[in-house]
Design an enzyme around this catalytic site. Structure first.
Site, PDB file in Angstrom:
ATOM      1  N   CYS A 252       1.357  -1.582  -0.052  1.00 50.95           N
ATOM      2  CA  CYS A 252       0.216   0.213  -0.180  1.00 50.95           C
ATOM      3  C   CYS A 252       0.679   1.251  -0.209  1.00 50.95           C
ATOM      4  O   CYS A 252       0.504   2.310  -0.373  1.00 50.95           O
ATOM      5  CB  CYS A 252      -1.328  -0.358   1.516  1.00 50.95           C
ATOM      6  SG  CYS A 252      -0.066   0.068   2.965  1.00 50.95           S
ATOM      7  N   GLY A 427      -7.067  10.172   7.721  1.00 51.30           N
ATOM      8  CA  GLY A 427      -7.041   8.281   7.302  1.00 51.30           C
ATOM      9  C   GLY A 427      -8.309   7.561   7.733  1.00 51.30           C
ATOM     10  O   GLY A 427      -8.661   6.402   7.784  1.00 51.30           O
TER      11      GLY A 427
END
Length: 496
Positions: A252, A427
């Site tokens: 990621c 996030g």
């Protein structure tokens, strides 16, 4: 009863039994001295490192993702790199003393950890989460992605056997064998699960955050890489291509788009081409958009972790056999440009910006479109530009002049080695840290008096503060008087 329903029931039952067995093992291990904890962890690290190549090959074959050699490197990092970073950290008894503030801090384990692992980085995640859980004196139950169940189970088995041989109680490290969504949810909700470590796609992370338990969740990262005019361009080109090609871009924190400063853009493109980057034509880019994404923007799983040649076959295009990554030149960011999304495969976006301020704005666009809080890569020598990016970007890892894949996890930088990277509150997570052992124990504090209480703390109470008994008779007479007045006013109004 259908076979699928039966499998779900088996998975739920297995999750319950695993949580209960792990709880018993935790109770036996919670009071282990530091030397026993460290001996167990060292044995697990040694065993995982010895099996790194075999587990890497298993992960590649079972999932079909990435490169076996790169998965081996990640396994070794998860075993040796992570263990060496947490080995000196005290996790038993008194861990800190502050003589000036007269505070003594004592480590306290959490209990049973539910560890969810993705199919993209399965065995390395199991190794990493096992080490940080046990180092903090917790038990751990792994819930792997169904497509990586066998390799995760084998990684857990290797570490469990090594742990028990070194003195850990049986059941301290477990992995679900019959994996289903229902079973994983049952595990996370079980009363003996104390904390959840969730690494994977957004739906799984959201599920972990929704069960009402402490959870460290890590979702997607849409990582931009800005290359400034002050950068070492040949080095930047080598690192960008190497990082995007690493394990076919399943991590990621891999670079998702390059933002090239206009004065060096042409040179950077030539250098990247020399390193194996193939810049696709517009028609090829359209084919890749269709091959990588569904109409709703979801990624096509068949495209994940694939080589450029495999992607070319999937998209029905032609690319050179020596291509290591595919690069698409883009103009926009957002829903109408699918290739500006996170791409868990060997496709990289390319933008040109005139100056670092324009590059900064483009980076923020990409971060806001699916990468909030995660990471950013910066290639520059100008310290003013570097500091400006550090101050302004809404991410919690900004790696400078290194590979995004390896720098963010702490292999090539000084950040804490980890395979779970928190994106912080912006996030949707509780922390922006690289998750490590510190996140898996609580701290008790013994605090001694530093100064005497002020005299006001001992002053007698004033009459108004004593809470005198209620005078019920007086209160009743007041209420009756008010009622009589209301009746008189009502009667007067009726006569009028």
């Amino acid at each position: 009863m259908s076979a699928e329903f039966d499998r779900d029931l088996q998975s739920i039952q297995e999750a319950r039994r695993a949580a209960e067995a792990a709880r018993q093992a935790f109770l036996a291990f919670a009071n282990a001295p530091q030397e026993v904890v460290d001996r167990v962890c060292a044995a697990m690290a040694d065993a995982a490192e010895a099996a790194a190549a075999r587990l890497g090959q298993m992960a590649h074959e079972e999932t079909g993702y990435g490169v076996a050699a790169h998965k081996t490197l990640k396994n070794r990092f998860a075993a040796r790199g992570v263990w060496e970073s947490i080995r000196p950290i005290p996790t038993v008894g008194v861990i800190r003393r502050d003589p000036d503030r007269r505070v003594i801090e004592i480590a306290w384990p959490m209990g049973v950890v539910a560890a969810l692992s993705p199919s993209t980085n399965p065995t390395s995640t199991v190794i990493f989460k096992t080490l940080i859980s046990v180092k903090a004196r917790n038990a751990v139950v792994h819930a792997p992605h169904p497509s990586a169940a066998r390799c995760c189970s084998e990684a857990a088995r290797i570490m469990a056997e090594a742990a028990e041989a070194a003195g850990a109680p049986p059941g301290l490290i477990q992995c679900l064998q019959t994996v289903s969504l229902e079973g994983t949810q049952a595990l996370m909700r079980h009363k003996y699960i104390a904390v959840i470590l969730a690494t994977g796609g957004s739906p799984m992370v959201e599920a972990a955050h929704s069960v009402g338990k402490p959870a460290y969740g890590v979702g997607p990262g849409n990582v931009p890489a800005y290359v400034d005019r002050s950068a070492d361009v040949p080095r930047a080109a080598r690192y960008l291509v190497g990082s995007k090609a690493f394990d076919h871009s399943v991590m990621c924190s891999t670079e998702q788009a390059v933002i090239a400063d206009r004065p060096i853009a042409a040179e950077l493109k030539r250098r990247m081409q020399a390193e194996g980057a193939y810049f696709v034509e517009p028609a090829q880019a359209d084919a890749l958009r269709r091959a990588l994404y569904l109409p709703n923007g979801a990624i096509q799983t068949a495209s994940v972790g694939k080589s450029p040649q495999q992607l070319a076959e999937l998209a029905a295009i032609q690319v050179p056999p020596e291509a290591r990554i595919l690069v698409a030149e883009l103009e926009r960011v957002g829903r109408d440009e699918p290739l500006s999304r996170e791409k868990l495969t060997t496709v990289l976006g390319w933008y040109v910006a005139d100056g670092w301020r324009a590059g900064c704005e483009r980076c923020i666009e990409l971060i806001q479109f699916g990468g909030r809080g995660h990471s950013l890569v910066l290639h520059a020598q100008d310290e003013e530009v570097i500091l400006a990016f550090g101050l302004e970007k809404p991410v919690f890892r900004i790696v400078v002049n290194t590979m995004g894949t390896l720098g963010t996890i702490g292999l090539t930088t000084g950040v804490m080695p980890s395979l779970t990277l928190g994106p912080g509150g912006i996030g949707g997570a509780i922390t922006g840290d690289n998750i490590t052992v510190h996140h898996l124990y609580n701290v008790k504090r013994l605090a001694y008096e530093l100064q005497a209480p002020p005299p006001e703390a001992f002053a007698p109470l004033a009459a108004s503060d004593t809470g005198a008994p209620l005078d019920v008779a007086r209160l009743e007479s007041m209420v009756l008087a008010i009622l009589q007045e209301v009746r008189r006013e009502t009667a007067a109004a009726d006569r009028a």
